[in-house]
Design an enzyme around this catalytic site. Sequence first.
Site, mmCIF file in Angstrom:
data_model
loop_
_atom_site.group_PDB
_atom_site.id
_atom_site.type_symbol
_atom_site.label_atom_id
_atom_site.label_comp_id
_atom_site.label_asym_id
_atom_site.label_seq_id
_atom_site.Cartn_x
_atom_site.Cartn_y
_atom_site.Cartn_z
ATOM 1 C CG HIS A 376 35.321 43.673 45.448
ATOM 2 N ND1 HIS A 376 34.485 43.423 44.381
ATOM 3 C CD2 HIS A 376 36.284 44.508 44.961
ATOM 4 C CE1 HIS A 376 34.923 44.063 43.311
ATOM 5 N NE2 HIS A 376 36.007 44.740 43.635
ATOM 6 C CD GLU A 377 38.707 46.509 47.145
ATOM 7 O OE1 GLU A 377 39.734 46.255 46.478
ATOM 8 O OE2 GLU A 377 37.759 47.155 46.670
ATOM 9 C CG HIS A 380 40.833 43.425 43.499
ATOM 10 N ND1 HIS A 380 40.742 43.127 42.156
ATOM 11 C CD2 HIS A 380 39.800 44.284 43.758
ATOM 12 C CE1 HIS A 380 39.702 43.764 41.632
ATOM 13 N NE2 HIS A 380 39.118 44.467 42.585
ATOM 14 C CG HIS A 383 44.084 38.057 40.377
ATOM 15 N ND1 HIS A 383 43.274 38.704 39.463
ATOM 16 C CD2 HIS A 383 44.887 37.257 39.624
ATOM 17 C CE1 HIS A 383 43.573 38.295 38.237
ATOM 18 N NE2 HIS A 383 44.555 37.429 38.306
#
Length: 589
Positions: A376-377, A380, A383
Site C-alpha cells: 500500500h505505502e 503511494h 505515485h
Amino acid sequence: MKNTWDVSSLFNEQELKITKELIIKLQKEIIEYKGKVCKNINNFLQVLNKSNQLNELMDEIYIYHAHQEDIDLANSELAGAALQMNTFIHEVYNELAFITPEILQTDEKLLINYAEDSMLKNHKKEILELIEQKQYVLDKKSEEMLAQISEATSSSYDIYSTLTNAELKFEEVLDKDNQLNELTEAKWSIYSHSQDRVLRKNAFNSLFAGYEKYKQTITTIYISYLKTQKVFTQVRKYENPRQKALFNNQIDEKIYDNLISAVHEKMDYNHEYLKLRKECLDYDELHLYDVYAPIVELTKEEYSYLEAQQLIISAVKPLGEQYVNQIKDAFINESIDVYPAPAKRSGAYSGGSYTTKPYILLNYTNTLNDVFTLAHELGHSMHTKNTNLHQLYQNSHYKIFIAEIASTVNELLLFNDMYQKEEDITIKINLLTHNLEQFRTTVYRQTMFAEFESITSKMFFNNEVVNEEIFSKLYYDLNKKYYGDDVEIDELIKYEWLRIPHFYYNFYVYQYATSFCIATKIVKEILLKNECMIKNYLAFLKLGDSVQPIEAIKLLGIDITTSTPLVEALEEYHLQLEELKKLLQEKGV
C-alpha cells in the site's frame, strides 16, 4: 541494506541554516511585490515562481524535522526542533498571506488573460483554481489575520497525537496459557488476528478501556477541532465544513453521499459475510473481537520483510519493467523505516517532498497484513515518485481524493498474484478472507467512519448539543447498523471513535472507500491484460495535479460522479464471498 531511513542526511546544521536563510531571502523578495503583485505580468510571474521555490524549501525542512520526530516521539530535543520548525513555517506564511487575496482582488478578466499568456503557461491551472476560490477568499487584511491565528487554532491533532502515541498506555493482557502480553496499538493489530480468543478478548477490553480513561480529554480535543472547522467555514462563507473540505479537492458533496447510499443499499452483503464468519468459527456469539480471527487454521503465519519484498515485486510485474525497478529501488535506498520501536509513531505512511525521495514509515511485525501495508505505502511512493519526475512543483501535489488509488491498486495486485499462484486450499481461504476483509474494512468500515464524521460535524455546526455520551452512542449505533444482527456489539466499542486519528484529517476517510472501488475496476482490467488500461494507469501516476481529480479518473474510463463504480465494487465483494463459500465447502468447513 538498512531497515531504517536516514532523513538526517538531508541536512547538516550548516545546510539547514543556509536553507532557512534562503527562505527568508525569498520571503523578503516576495514582500517587495506587496500591493503590486498583479500590476503587470512580470510581477505576477516573479511572485508565483518565487513562492513555489520557497514552498519547495519549506517542504524539505518540514520533512527533515517531522520524519525525525516520528521515529522517536518521546525525544524532547526532536520535539522542540519540530515545534520551532512549525513556528518558523507559520511565521513565514503569515507574512505572505497577502498574496492570494491580492490576486483575487484583481479584475477577473485580467487574471484570465494572464492565465492564457504563454509567459504563464506553467501556472495556468494554478491561476484558474485561484479564480474558482475567489468567492471564499476574504479581503487582504482579514486573510492576514486568519494566517496569524492559524497556528494557534491548528493544534488539536498535535495534542491528540502526543496523547495517544506517547502517553496513553494499556494494561497487559492474558492469553489462553495465562501468560501476560504487552499491549500497544501495533500489537493490537496482531492480537486481533490471533487464533487465541482469550487473547483477542482481553486485548479488545484493555485497548478500549485505555481510551475510556481519556474519553473526556479526547472528546474535548475533538470538539476543539470541530470549533476550528466551524469558525473557518463560517468566516469563509462555505455552506458547511464538509463542503469546505471537499471543495478544496474539487469534489462535489454528492460523491460523499453517493458512497454512503451505495453502501447502505448493499449492507446485506456485509451482514452475509459476517454471518458466514460466525458459522465458520462455530461460536454461539460472534463478538467484535472475533471479526478479524482466522476462519480456518493458519498454515503460514509469518512473512519476513525480505519475503514481502519478493511477493510485491512479483505482483506488480503486469505494470512493466520500469515500475518494477522503481519498487526495487525503494527497498535499497534507505527510504523505509521498517520495524516498531519505543515511542515510534504508530501505523504507516508514505511521505517526502518534491526534492527528496519518498519515505515510508512502517511498523512491520511479519504478518500478512504488514505485507499488504508495505504494498500500500509503496503504491503511494510510486505515485509520488512518478508525479515528481513528470510535473513541475506547482502540479506535483495531487489531490487527496486520488491519493489512495495507487496504494490500493498495489494491494489488489498483490492479493491476486498470491491467490492465483497458491495451491494450498487453506492458504487460499486465508488470502481470500484477507481480501474480503479489505473490502469490509476499507469500503464498509471507512464509510461508517465517514458517516460518523459527517454527522458529528453537522451536529456541531448546527449548534446541537454534543458531548462524549452523544458521540459514543452515535458510534455504537452505527456499529449495530454496519455489523448486523449476527454480531454482538460489545459495549466498549462505543469508545473506538476516540482512537481514530483520521477524524482530525478533515473528511479524509471516505476517500479510502471511493479509491478502493476505483482501484477494483483498474485491477480487474489490468489482470484482463487490457493494454489500454495499463497504459492509462501508468500515465495517471504521472499526472499529479495537472488535471482535476474527477477528470484524471475519467481518463481511466471511470466516472466516479455516478454510483456505478461503487456498486460494481460491492458486487465484486459479493462474488468473492460466494467463492469463499465454495472453498470452505470443498475443505469441509
